[in-house]
Design an enzyme around this catalytic site. Structure first.
Site, mmCIF file in Angstrom:
data_model
loop_
_atom_site.group_PDB
_atom_site.id
_atom_site.type_symbol
_atom_site.label_atom_id
_atom_site.label_comp_id
_atom_site.label_asym_id
_atom_site.label_seq_id
_atom_site.Cartn_x
_atom_site.Cartn_y
_atom_site.Cartn_z
ATOM 1 N N ASP A 134 0.871 -1.186 0.000
ATOM 2 C CA ASP A 134 0.000 0.000 0.000
ATOM 3 C C ASP A 134 0.909 1.238 0.000
ATOM 4 O O ASP A 134 2.131 1.099 -0.106
ATOM 5 C CB ASP A 134 -0.967 -0.063 1.198
ATOM 6 C CG ASP A 134 -0.260 -0.108 2.554
ATOM 7 O OD1 ASP A 134 0.734 0.622 2.722
ATOM 8 O OD2 ASP A 134 -0.695 -0.870 3.438
ATOM 9 N N PRO A 135 0.358 2.448 0.111
ATOM 10 C CA PRO A 135 1.238 3.627 -0.004
ATOM 11 C C PRO A 135 2.370 3.655 1.016
ATOM 12 O O PRO A 135 3.406 4.276 0.789
ATOM 13 C CB PRO A 135 0.275 4.799 0.207
ATOM 14 C CG PRO A 135 -1.045 4.283 -0.211
ATOM 15 C CD PRO A 135 -1.056 2.834 0.195
ATOM 16 N N GLU A 182 -2.125 -0.121 -5.000
ATOM 17 C CA GLU A 182 -1.951 1.206 -4.377
ATOM 18 C C GLU A 182 -0.496 1.676 -4.497
ATOM 19 O O GLU A 182 0.191 1.957 -3.511
ATOM 20 C CB GLU A 182 -2.425 1.189 -2.916
ATOM 21 C CG GLU A 182 -3.928 0.954 -2.803
ATOM 22 C CD GLU A 182 -4.497 1.129 -1.391
ATOM 23 O OE1 GLU A 182 -3.734 1.026 -0.418
ATOM 24 O OE2 GLU A 182 -5.712 1.370 -1.276
ATOM 25 N N GLU A 280 -11.398 -0.533 -4.793
ATOM 26 C CA GLU A 280 -11.683 -0.890 -3.395
ATOM 27 C C GLU A 280 -12.600 0.164 -2.796
ATOM 28 O O GLU A 280 -12.330 1.362 -2.920
ATOM 29 C CB GLU A 280 -10.393 -0.907 -2.553
ATOM 30 C CG GLU A 280 -9.380 -1.944 -2.953
ATOM 31 C CD GLU A 280 -8.142 -1.938 -2.032
ATOM 32 O OE1 GLU A 280 -8.209 -1.363 -0.930
ATOM 33 O OE2 GLU A 280 -7.122 -2.514 -2.442
ATOM 34 N N LYS A 299 -16.013 3.650 16.736
ATOM 35 C CA LYS A 299 -16.572 4.904 17.286
ATOM 36 C C LYS A 299 -15.480 5.930 17.575
ATOM 37 O O LYS A 299 -15.716 7.126 17.557
ATOM 38 C CB LYS A 299 -17.314 4.593 18.595
ATOM 39 C CG LYS A 299 -18.811 4.586 18.438
ATOM 40 C CD LYS A 299 -19.522 4.876 19.771
ATOM 41 C CE LYS A 299 -20.988 5.221 19.550
ATOM 42 N NZ LYS A 299 -21.824 4.087 19.214
ATOM 43 N N ASP A 376 5.835 -4.086 10.897
ATOM 44 C CA ASP A 376 4.571 -3.754 11.569
ATOM 45 C C ASP A 376 3.788 -4.986 11.976
ATOM 46 O O ASP A 376 2.815 -4.900 12.721
ATOM 47 C CB ASP A 376 3.661 -2.948 10.621
ATOM 48 C CG ASP A 376 4.239 -1.583 10.330
ATOM 49 O OD1 ASP A 376 5.005 -1.085 11.178
ATOM 50 O OD2 ASP A 376 3.928 -1.036 9.261
ATOM 51 N N SER A 384 -9.673 -9.994 12.191
ATOM 52 C CA SER A 384 -10.226 -9.114 11.170
ATOM 53 C C SER A 384 -10.514 -7.749 11.755
ATOM 54 O O SER A 384 -11.263 -7.627 12.717
ATOM 55 C CB SER A 384 -11.522 -9.704 10.602
ATOM 56 O OG SER A 384 -12.153 -8.756 9.759
HETATM 57 CA CA CA Z 1 -12.652 -7.180 14.485
#
Ligand code: CA
Length: 409
Positions: A134-135, A182, A280, A299, A376, A384
């Protein structure tokens, strides 16, 4: 999709969420018809994690609650295209998977065969890495890391040619191939133009060699950054990259307005005579977390959610992305929804047994094995972070929002 930028949110969510039971009461959704919908519009989903999910014990159910083959469920709901990511070698030397679906060529072939069986085309998304690209990261596969630029170009060509031939030999209907994922800031460990163009062209040439009818796509993100798409599409043009489709990611809470999406894609399409699409997208239907591994959007996320966080909100968000691409005109190919089936492998209350499944079958973002390749990975190891953006509920039952693909007609 970039997990990294929202990592602090994931940590926070893990810390503060507790088990909550969950059910969807909405039996149907309202979808405003799309104006100017092209009859051949791509109604796609990326379900790269699905084999690992099923190995982890996940089953999928249609809207009536009947257990069914997920490809059948998708087909019945109007999906006509499947996207699948391919990592060169997402395993340690002793064969332990990195996670994220352990998305290798063998899995892409299994997914592609199912797609073809149910009459859906395949988009093959080569990351040219051994794990997420990705970027923020475009690391070359382990076996390419000491190659010169010339050798790497040759390897991209040979790998693309060989992989695609194997996919075709399996009888799979390949409609499109993505050269990189990406790739704003690089591809396969190469991070400067015009070298990036050379890598794109190596992949592209291999696709052309295998089948002239397969569309070649390039894929970028951050279309909300002013001038980003203009600059990238100019580089592609100035360095003579051979491609058909300019694809972008478009997550509504990260990537700006729908009118900017339409305008930017229209500009690229008209200026360079290219097809365009959204590779995406996704939107949350709940703030709850289903599996004990915090979600990317919660949230506490520092994002603006313009639609209600509900099944209807998710439906309308997806519908509006289709409309934004249709507004480009006939060169707007359509939209892929990202990982709609990445549901919990077990309830949040079973965190420890979930962890064993993620680690064993690669059904989470990353396993602890991935840290040898991706710094990372250790902190990202788990399940998930997308279960609240799936188009199936936490138990694998199709949400009414899945019908968006059918209802937009
Ligand atoms: Ca989850």
């Amino acid at each position: 999709m970039n997990l990294k930028r929202d990592w602090w949110v994931v940590i926070t969510t893990i810390a503060i969420t507790s088990f909550l039971s969950f059910s969807v009461s909405a039996s149907d959704v309202t979808v405003k018809k799309i104006n100017n919908l092209n009859g051949n519009t791509i109604k796609g989903v990326d379900i790269s994690s699905v084999i690992s999910e099923e190995k982890s014990g996940v089953h999928y159910f249609n809207e009536e609650g009947k257990k069914e083959n997920i490809f059948q469920i998708l087909k019945s709901n109007g999906v006509n295209y499947i996207r699948v990511r391919v990592w060169n070698n997402p395993y340690t030397e002793s064969g332990n998977g990195y996670g994220g679906g352990n998305s290798d060529l063998a899995k892409a072939i299994l997914i592609g065969k199912q797609a073809s069986k149910y009459g859906m085309k395949l988009l093959v998304d080569f990351h040219y890495s051994d794990f997420w690209a990705d970027p923020s990261k475009q690391k070359a596969p382990k076996s390419w890391q000491n190659l010169s630029y010339d050798q790497k170009q040759k390897s991209v060509y040979a790998y693309t040619l060989d992989s695609l031939q194997k996919i075709k030999q399996a009888g799979i209907d390949v409609g499109m191939v993505q050269i990189g994922n990406e790739t704003n800031n690089g591809i396969a460990g190469t991070s400067k133009w015009p070298e990036m163009a050379g890598i794109f062209n190596s992949g592209s040439a291999a696709v052309r060699k295998v089948d002239k009818n397969i569309l070649v796509a390039v894929h970028f993100t951050d279309i909300q950054k002013q001038g980003n798409d203009k600059w990238i599409s100019k580089q592609l043009h100035d360095y003579n990259v051979d491609y058909d489709v300019f694809a972008t990611s478009y997550y509504p809470y990260w990537h700006g307005s729908l009118s900017n999406l339409t305008q930017s894609l229209s500009d690229v399409s008209r200026t360079y005579n290219k097809k365009v699409m959204v590779a995406e997208t996704s939107y949350p239907y709940t703030y709850q977390d289903g599996d004990g591994f915090g979600n990317t959007i919660s949230k506490d996320s520092n994002v603006v959610l313009d639609y209600p966080v509900s099944v209807q909100g998710q439906t309308t968000a997806l519908r509006d992305v289709f409309q934004a691409v249709a507004n480009v005109g006939s060169t707007g190919l359509g939209v892929f929804y990202w990982e709609p089936a990445w549901v919990p492998v077990g309830p949040q209350s079973n965190l420890e047994s979930n962890r064993l499944l993620w680690e064993k079958f690669g059904s989470g973002w990353a396993t602890t094995n991935a840290s040898e390749f991706d710094a990372d990975a250790e902190k990202n190891a788990g399940g998930s972070s997308w279960d609240n953006q799936a188009l199936f509920d936490f138990k694998g039952k199709a949400l009414p929002s899945l019908k968006t693909f059918k209802y937009i007609d």
